[in-house]
Design an enzyme around this catalytic site. Structure first.
Site, short mmCIF file in Angstrom:
data_model
loop_
_atom_site.label_atom_id
_atom_site.label_comp_id
_atom_site.label_asym_id
_atom_site.label_seq_id
_atom_site.Cartn_x
_atom_site.Cartn_y
_atom_site.Cartn_z
N SER A 132 -7.55 5.09 6.02
CA SER A 132 -7.94 6.50 5.94
C SER A 132 -8.92 6.84 7.09
CB SER A 132 -8.56 6.78 4.56
OG SER A 132 -8.65 8.14 4.31
N ASP A 279 1.68 8.34 -0.23
CA ASP A 279 0.33 8.85 -0.04
C ASP A 279 0.32 10.36 -0.25
OD1 ASP A 279 -2.23 9.51 0.86
OD2 ASP A 279 -2.16 8.10 2.53
N HIS A 307 -2.46 6.40 -1.85
CA HIS A 307 -3.37 6.36 -0.69
C HIS A 307 -4.22 5.10 -0.70
CE1 HIS A 307 -5.71 7.96 2.62
NE2 HIS A 307 -6.83 7.78 1.93
#
Length: 329
Positions: A132, A279, A307
């Site tokens: 991320s 995700d 995610h």
């Protein structure tokens, strides 16, 4: 589950992994058998055995999280002989600093930069994997110490290129979070959400955003965590996240002012991108858009996990990371 039978005097078991895997994939079974008194060996075979003991991996968490979110992956990789470090970035995880003590992106990424700086020798010292927003910190480490990073791995992560300011991938993803899909500045999105204009209908849900904080802060709410980040994760990991997630920043204004990363530094480091198809935060289309805009040596795809793939699909992600560690040396 019924308890395992106690081991006899000669209760020794050798577990062999399949292709492209390592001894790490037996970590749950090995723990259960050892708890029952069996002597268990789960060796790495072939190429895995030749390289695992020399592999160094550093795993970098995303915004609001900490090194804790890698606990499943770190356990598997260490069981396979890899040396793994999952640091808390500034004002994250168990780090004692508050967000105001990390006013710049460099301050926030300092624990990672210090860890890479401290490595002995030059190239091929470590593979850095960022998840991320952690992809931005990994990119900064590769830019700062290109000779110490053998490969940079981006797991459903922001992936900057060498043609635009580092904020470019973040701007693109965040702009898409507005219901009208029109281009807005990050500051305006913050202001709209902060004053609750269309806030309840926004994809940010119950996330708390404070543009007046220095640096501007964002705290993921329980609904956002459950529906955007942890929708396929276990209830236990979601509960853990609700307890441990902290306010963070994406440092977008600062990253907009920074020059693009250099081709001869960050651009020279080999990059692997792991696309996570399910995700809901950085959706597959945005992941593939970033890959198309940056020079990537290899793209891997996960069709399992959300995610937080390190929690929802740890075996598959650990396999990718172990394979990268054994390949990019």
């Amino acid at each position: 589950m019924a308890p395992l039978p106690a081991a006899g005097a000669a209760g020794r078991i050798i577990l062999a992994h399949g292709a492209c895997h390592g001894g790490w994939c037996w970590y749950k079974v090995a723990a259960l058998l050892r708890a029952a008194g069996h002597r268990v060996d789960a060796p790495d075979l072939g190429a895995a055995a030749a390289t695992a003991t020399a592999s160094r991996l550093i795993l970098v968490h995303g915004a609001g999280h900490g090194g804790w979110c890698w606990y499943r992956i770190a356990t598997m990789l260490r069981a396979a002989g890899h040396r793994v470090h999952a640091p808390d970035l500034a004002a994250s995880g168990a780090d004692a600093r508050r967000l105001r003590d990390a006013p710049t992106f460099g301050d926030y990424s300092r624990p990672l930069l210090d860890a890479v700086r401290a490595l002995p020798g030059r190239r091929r010292a470590r593979r850095a994997g960022g998840h991320s927003f952690g992809g931005m910190s990994v990119a900064l480490a590769a830019e700062t110490f290109p000779d110490k990073v053998a490969a940079a791995v981006f797991v459903a992560a922001f992936l900057p290129d060498c043609a635009n300011p580092p904020s470019h991938p973040i701007d693109t993803v965040i702009n898409s979070y507005h219901d009208d899909k029109i281009t807005l500045s990050f500051r305006l999105i913050f202001a709209m959400n902060f004053c609750h204009c269309q806030y309840q209908e926004s994809d940010w849900m119950d996330t708390v955003i404070d543009p007046s904080h220095a640096p501007p802060s964002i705290l993921f709410g329980p609904e956002f965590l459950k529906k955007k980040l942890y929708q396929l994760s276990s209830l236990e990991d979601y509960t853990l996240a609700k307890s441990l997630v902290r306010a963070s920043s994406l440092y977008v204004d600062e990253l907009r002012r920074r020059a693009a990363f250099r081709e001869d530094r960050y651009g020279a480091v080999r990059k692997v991108y792991v696309v996570v198809e399910n995700d809901m935060a950085i959706v597959q289309e945005h992941q593939r858009w970033m890959v198309a805009n940056a020079e990537v040596a290899e793209v891997r795809v996960m069709d399992a996990g959300d995610h937080m793939a390190m929690l929802s699909a740890p075996e598959e992600l650990a396999g990718h990371l172990a394979d990268v560690a054994n390949t990019y040396i």
